[in-house]
Scaffold this motif. Structure first.
Motif, PDB file in Angstrom:
ATOM      1  N   SER A 257       0.799  -1.230   0.000  1.00 27.29           N
ATOM      2  CA  SER A 257       0.000   0.000   0.000  1.00 27.29           C
ATOM      3  C   SER A 257       0.830   1.278   0.000  1.00 27.29           C
ATOM      4  CB  SER A 257      -0.945   0.005   1.210  1.00 27.29           C
ATOM      5  OG  SER A 257      -0.213  -0.129   2.410  1.00 27.29           O
ATOM      6  N   ASP A 258       2.092   1.196   0.422  1.00 25.78           N
ATOM      7  CA  ASP A 258       2.912   2.408   0.436  1.00 25.78           C
ATOM      8  C   ASP A 258       3.537   2.723  -0.917  1.00 25.78           C
ATOM      9  OD1 ASP A 258       4.696   0.312   0.408  1.00 25.78           O
ATOM     10  OD2 ASP A 258       5.945   1.057   2.048  1.00 25.78           O
ATOM     11  N   ILE A 259       3.266   1.884  -1.924  1.00 25.69           N
ATOM     12  CA  ILE A 259       3.775   2.118  -3.275  1.00 25.69           C
ATOM     13  C   ILE A 259       2.656   2.733  -4.107  1.00 25.69           C
ATOM     14  CG2 ILE A 259       4.696   1.017  -5.365  1.00 25.69           C
ATOM     15  CD1 ILE A 259       5.887  -1.140  -3.505  1.00 25.69           C
ATOM     16  N   PRO A 260       2.858   3.940  -4.636  1.00 26.49           N
ATOM     17  CA  PRO A 260       1.772   4.630  -5.353  1.00 26.49           C
ATOM     18  C   PRO A 260       1.444   3.986  -6.693  1.00 26.49           C
ATOM     19  CG  PRO A 260       3.812   5.888  -5.504  1.00 26.49           C
ATOM     20  CD  PRO A 260       4.086   4.751  -4.565  1.00 26.49           C
ATOM     21  N   THR A 261       0.249   4.284  -7.194  1.00 28.47           N
ATOM     22  CA  THR A 261      -0.220   3.776  -8.487  1.00 28.47           C
ATOM     23  C   THR A 261       0.032   4.818  -9.575  1.00 28.47           C
ATOM     24  OG1 THR A 261      -1.999   2.640  -7.309  1.00 28.47           O
ATOM     25  CG2 THR A 261      -2.193   2.788  -9.706  1.00 28.47           C
ATOM     26  N   PRO A 262       0.790   4.496 -10.621  1.00 30.23           N
ATOM     27  CA  PRO A 262       0.986   5.445 -11.721  1.00 30.23           C
ATOM     28  C   PRO A 262      -0.333   5.759 -12.421  1.00 30.23           C
ATOM     29  CG  PRO A 262       2.620   3.666 -11.804  1.00 30.23           C
ATOM     30  CD  PRO A 262       1.585   3.261 -10.801  1.00 30.23           C
ATOM     31  N   ASP A 263      -0.397   6.899 -13.059  1.00 34.51           N
ATOM     32  CA  ASP A 263      -1.597   7.313 -13.787  1.00 34.51           C
ATOM     33  C   ASP A 263      -1.960   6.288 -14.866  1.00 34.51           C
ATOM     34  OD1 ASP A 263      -1.728   9.592 -12.296  1.00 34.51           O
ATOM     35  OD2 ASP A 263      -0.783  10.883 -13.802  1.00 34.51           O
ATOM     36  N   GLY A 264      -3.257   6.008 -14.982  1.00 34.23           N
ATOM     37  CA  GLY A 264      -3.738   5.128 -16.036  1.00 34.23           C
ATOM     38  C   GLY A 264      -3.564   3.652 -15.760  1.00 34.23           C
ATOM     39  N   VAL A 265      -3.110   3.327 -14.562  1.00 35.95           N
ATOM     40  CA  VAL A 265      -2.872   1.936 -14.183  1.00 35.95           C
ATOM     41  C   VAL A 265      -4.008   1.456 -13.286  1.00 35.95           C
ATOM     42  CG1 VAL A 265      -1.354   0.426 -12.833  1.00 35.95           C
ATOM     43  CG2 VAL A 265      -0.368   2.059 -14.458  1.00 35.95           C
ATOM     44  N   ASN A 266      -4.424   0.206 -13.469  1.00 36.94           N
ATOM     45  CA  ASN A 266      -5.552  -0.371 -12.734  1.00 36.94           C
ATOM     46  C   ASN A 266      -5.032  -1.072 -11.473  1.00 36.94           C
ATOM     47  OD1 ASN A 266      -7.703  -1.953 -11.830  1.00 36.94           O
ATOM     48  ND2 ASN A 266      -8.492  -2.289 -13.887  1.00 36.94           N
ATOM     49  N   ARG A 267      -5.223  -0.438 -10.322  1.00 35.04           N
ATOM     50  CA  ARG A 267      -4.736  -1.022  -9.069  1.00 35.04           C
ATOM     51  C   ARG A 267      -5.621  -2.204  -8.674  1.00 35.04           C
ATOM     52  NH1 ARG A 267      -0.393   0.909  -5.823  1.00 35.04           N
ATOM     53  NH2 ARG A 267      -0.214  -0.529  -4.072  1.00 35.04           N
ATOM     54  N   LEU A 268      -5.046  -3.389  -8.595  1.00 30.38           N
ATOM     55  CA  LEU A 268      -5.801  -4.597  -8.275  1.00 30.38           C
ATOM     56  C   LEU A 268      -5.778  -4.930  -6.793  1.00 30.38           C
ATOM     57  CD1 LEU A 268      -4.593  -6.798 -11.269  1.00 30.38           C
ATOM     58  CD2 LEU A 268      -6.785  -5.624 -11.047  1.00 30.38           C
ATOM     59  N   ALA A 269      -4.707  -4.540  -6.104  1.00 31.95           N
ATOM     60  CA  ALA A 269      -4.619  -4.794  -4.661  1.00 31.95           C
ATOM     61  C   ALA A 269      -3.542  -3.912  -4.060  1.00 31.95           C
ATOM     62  CB  ALA A 269      -4.316  -6.267  -4.377  1.00 31.95           C
ATOM     63  N   SER A 270      -3.789  -3.465  -2.817  1.00 30.67           N
ATOM     64  CA  SER A 270      -2.838  -2.638  -2.066  1.00 30.67           C
ATOM     65  C   SER A 270      -2.670  -3.215  -0.666  1.00 30.67           C
ATOM     66  CB  SER A 270      -3.342  -1.192  -1.979  1.00 30.67           C
ATOM     67  OG  SER A 270      -3.547  -0.641  -3.255  1.00 30.67           O
TER      68      SER A 270
END
Length: 321
Positions: A257-270
């Motif tokens: 969860s401490d790793i951010p999601t880049p723009d346009g990327v589909n976060r599947l789990a944190s």
């Protein structure tokens, strides 16, 4: 075939009926703390053959026999070293499978033709209730690999079992719903046939935990024993799994969860930590396929805890089906 019956209200009566179904040769998909298993009477060759058929599993891949309590080991193995007994006392019920020299009860159709058998006492109230009811009517154990097609992602919910296997199950087969699996990756498999234990598949029971209980150094010798999940490519979704790269637009992404999601990327789990990572990993990989994603990037967790098992599963998943 028509679909197996979905059982969401796992009462004592339902467990007794499920045990009778097992005894009559039906298959029962049931929850454990690791993943859901597809179970058959471990002494019924025809029922076990159906497990292989439903999974599309090679016949030389042995099955793990689930037993209700530690004392049941003696039926399945004639040679039980002291350190195996110490491990069973420490970690059963729990996410650990012991490989032992087989007794005459463990036939070739369970062991893949090997002279060893894998045994486990699962730590889940429904699994233990089912095993207890089965034992009451003469059952010796339940042979159960993960309840998915061979090489695919293991299921951690009853819905995942149903989505994957319904078309292969018969009307008398059952799927027991016990909620999400709490560990999320398969059991640690430990070879107990030599002077020192050897991990054949990593899981939640770690090298440090094994050495602390047995007071033995783990063996590094090569092993010829075939066990579940040991192929180079396994645990794979349809999507391509890519490890430790920067995800691109349209990719799925799994990371702490401490790793951010880049723009346009589909976060599947944190996941919040490594234990949480293991718990949600397979559901996240399945979600990628449900969303028809072509690529999933996973930032692997570090450490020598359950993260060892996570990295093992991800490496195999990254090689495709």
């Amino acid at each position: 075939m028509t679909s197996g019956q979905f059982v969401s209200n796992c009462t004592a009566d339902a467990m007794a009926r499920a045990a009778q179904s097992l005894k009559s040769g039906s298959l029962i998909a049931f929850p454990t703390e690791t993943v859901y298993g597809l179970g058959a009477d471990a002494t019924n060759q025809q029922a076990v053959a159906r497990v292989y058929e439903v999974k599309g599993r090679p016949a030389d891949h042995p099955l793990i026999v689930h037993i209700g309590e530690m004392q049941d080991i003696a039926q399945w193995s004639d040679e039980i070293p002291d350190y195996a007994i110490a491990l069973a006392r420490a970690f059963w019920p729990g996410p650990m499978t012991l490989i032992l020299k087989r007794s005459s009860l463990a036939q070739d159709f369970i062991t893949g033709g090997q002279d060893t058998v894998g045994l486990r006492v699962p730590n889940h109230v429904i699994a233990l209730a089912l095993l207890n009811e089965f034992k009451k009517i003469g059952g010796k154990g339940i042979a159960a690999p993960s309840a998915n097609r061979f090489g695919h992602v293991s299921p951690t919910t009853a819905k995942a079992v149903s989505d994957e296997l319904t078309q292969y199950l018969a009307q008398d087969d059952l799927i027991l719903d016990g909620g999400p699996s709490q560990v999320g990756v398969e059991s640690t498999i430990i070879d107990c046939t030599t002077q020192s234990p050897k991990i054949l598949r990593p899981g939640a029971i770690t090298e440090e935990m094994i050495e602390e209980v047995t007071k033995l150094d783990l063996s590094c010798d090569a092993s010829e024993i075939r066990v579940s999940g040991s192929l180079e490519n396994h645990y794979s979704p349809s999507a391509q799994v890519v490890l430790d790269e920067v995800p691109s637009q349209g990719d799925g992404f799994i990371a702490l969860s401490d790793i951010p999601t880049p723009d346009g990327v589909n976060r599947l789990a944190s996941p919040a930590n490594n234990e949480d990572f293991a718990r949600v990993l397979y559901a996240a990989l399945r979600s990628a396929d449900e969303q028809s994603l072509s690529r999933v990037v996973v930032k692997q967790p570090s450490g020598d805890d359950i993260s060892v098992a996570i990295r093992d599963r991800l490496l195999r998943a990254s090689r495709g089906r």
